[in-house]
Design a protein around this motif. Structure first.
Motif, mmCIF file in Angstrom:
data_model
loop_
_atom_site.group_PDB
_atom_site.id
_atom_site.type_symbol
_atom_site.label_atom_id
_atom_site.label_comp_id
_atom_site.label_asym_id
_atom_site.label_seq_id
_atom_site.Cartn_x
_atom_site.Cartn_y
_atom_site.Cartn_z
ATOM 1 N N CYS A 1 25.788 -26.286 -24.809
ATOM 2 C CA CYS A 1 27.207 -26.099 -25.182
ATOM 3 C C CYS A 1 27.658 -26.734 -26.462
ATOM 4 O O CYS A 1 27.774 -27.581 -26.781
ATOM 5 C CB CYS A 1 27.781 -27.404 -24.045
ATOM 6 N N ARG B 1 22.479 -29.636 -12.094
ATOM 7 C CA ARG B 1 21.288 -28.527 -12.860
ATOM 8 C C ARG B 1 21.335 -27.335 -13.254
ATOM 9 O O ARG B 1 21.603 -26.827 -12.326
ATOM 10 C CB ARG B 1 20.405 -29.340 -12.490
ATOM 11 N N LEU C 1 22.521 -29.414 -21.828
ATOM 12 C CA LEU C 1 21.664 -30.128 -20.369
ATOM 13 C C LEU C 1 20.420 -29.493 -20.563
ATOM 14 O O LEU C 1 20.060 -28.551 -20.975
ATOM 15 C CB LEU C 1 22.375 -29.054 -19.581
ATOM 16 N N GLN C 2 19.398 -30.201 -19.795
ATOM 17 C CA GLN C 2 17.943 -29.853 -19.286
ATOM 18 C C GLN C 2 18.396 -29.342 -18.723
ATOM 19 O O GLN C 2 18.609 -29.589 -17.235
ATOM 20 C CB GLN C 2 17.461 -31.190 -19.340
ATOM 21 N N TYR D 1 32.105 -28.659 -14.756
ATOM 22 C CA TYR D 1 30.672 -28.371 -14.103
ATOM 23 C C TYR D 1 29.611 -29.800 -14.230
ATOM 24 O O TYR D 1 29.056 -30.517 -13.799
ATOM 25 C CB TYR D 1 30.456 -27.592 -15.026
ATOM 26 N N LEU D 2 30.514 -30.792 -15.480
ATOM 27 C CA LEU D 2 29.699 -31.852 -15.732
ATOM 28 C C LEU D 2 29.862 -32.655 -14.855
ATOM 29 O O LEU D 2 28.714 -33.954 -14.098
ATOM 30 C CB LEU D 2 29.686 -32.181 -17.596
ATOM 31 N N ASN E 1 17.413 -25.185 -19.936
ATOM 32 C CA ASN E 1 17.998 -25.945 -20.802
ATOM 33 C C ASN E 1 19.589 -24.797 -21.182
ATOM 34 O O ASN E 1 19.270 -23.471 -21.549
ATOM 35 C CB ASN E 1 17.678 -25.849 -22.274
ATOM 36 N N ILE F 1 26.213 -30.326 -26.677
ATOM 37 C CA ILE F 1 26.410 -31.405 -25.512
ATOM 38 C C ILE F 1 25.349 -30.009 -25.130
ATOM 39 O O ILE F 1 25.518 -29.098 -24.321
ATOM 40 C CB ILE F 1 27.517 -31.178 -24.643
#
Length: 319
Positions: free
Chosen positions: A51, A44, A9-10, A38-39, A48, A7
């Motif tokens: 995961c 945010r 994350l930006q 967290y998701l 970046n 995964i």
């Protein structure tokens, strides 16, 4: 998820990347639980974050989160060096390639301990970057150069990489610590110390692993069991990170220590006699020690080790 998952994350700053790897062992859920939380919260991160959730198949095998790895599979956290010639090796190589492609500034590999016990971090050598990373989660750091093929060993070649053991896999406190530390790792503007900061960590240097010899049988009970070579006390894990003296009863043994156990120090010398002794069928520490990663799971004791040990002051056990 129906298999190993990555995964991305930006972050607010997309010019930098960090990486979190978890569930290398399917029975260690705290990292996956923390990431899921967290998701769901829709946060945010500062930068970046890549995961990797690895042993999904083992985790999903009923009962949920109970299998370290699937039957006949190698321990994934022993596969991060060649040869990559089986399914676990291929997965490890793929994880390494993901990290190479994203070039993270730091990597955290999150685990649970085999039994109950306090949190700690592990790295292959100490510097301010490793100390800073571990301090996001715990105040206890083990420096180990055992070279077992663990993910954290890439730190020597790529970027600061630490293993964090957040506590027992069934402990709510471990799940909470995993989430709190994950938030700090994801959201702090900087996670690598820019200067000589004293993080006040308790340091444990170059532990030695006590392992079972092949075909040695082991169980856990309050009294010696006739059908087993070794019987360990069922509450032995309560000694995790505590000092044990030479009269601390660890269990019972039906032969001399060198016939039952194997242990090597950093120089490759046999260290069994420096760790344990057998007297009148009773198993004791050979000298005052500090023990950790003690397991009360016989399967893990056979496939991995019984415990790690350092001198009682945290220093290396001398020959």
């Amino acid at each position: 998820m129906d298999g190993p998952t990555c995964i991305l994350l930006q972050g607010k700053d997309s010019s930098r990347t960090r990486a979190m790897v978890t569930l290398l062992h399917g029975n260690e859920p705290s990292g996956a639980i923390a990431l899921h939380r967290y998701l769901r919260n829709g946060c945010r991160p500062a930068v970046n974050v890549v995961c990797v959730v690895a042993s999904v198949g083992a985790a999903l095998e009923p009962p949920l989160f109970s299998h370290r790895m699937l039957p006949r599979a190698r321990d994934l956290n022993r596969c991060f060096r060649p040869p990559f010639d089986d399914a676990q090796g291929v997965l490890a190589e793929e994880i390494l390639e993901i990290l190479r492609l994203h070039a993270p500034e730091a990597v955290v590999d999150m685990h649970n301990t085999s039994g109950t016990g306090p949190a700690f971090g592990v790295c292959t050598f100490m510097d301010r970057h490793h100390e800073a990373l571990v301090s996001l989660f715990t105040q206890r750091l083990i420096i180990s150069s055992l070279g077992l093929g663990a993910l954290m060993e890439i730190s020597e070649e790529t970027c600061p990489t630490v293993t964090v053991e957040v506590g027992g896999r069934l402990d709510e406190e471990a799940h909470a610590l995993a989430y709190e530390g994950l938030c700090r790792f994801f959201e702090a503007p900087e996670v690598l110390s820019p200067g000589d900061t004293d993080w006040g960590l308790e340091l444990l240097q170059d532990p030695i692993r006590l392992e079972l010899k092949d075909n040695v049988t082991l169980t856990y009970a309050d009294a010696p069991c006739d059908n087993y070579d070794i019987t360990l006390r069922p509450d032995i894990e309560h000694h995790n990170f505590g000092g044990v003296s030479t009269d601390t009863l660890l269990g019972w043994a039906r032969a001399e220590a060198q016939q039952l156990f194997t242990a090597q120090d950093a120089g490759g010398r046999c260290a069994v006699s420096r760790l344990v002794r057998v007297s009148d069928g009773r198993l004791y520490p050979a000298q005052p020690l500090k023990l950790f990663m003690i397991t009360n799971n016989a399967a893990i004791a056979h496939s991995d080790c019984l415990f790690y040990a350092v001198a009682d002051d945290g220093s290396t056990i001398c020959a």
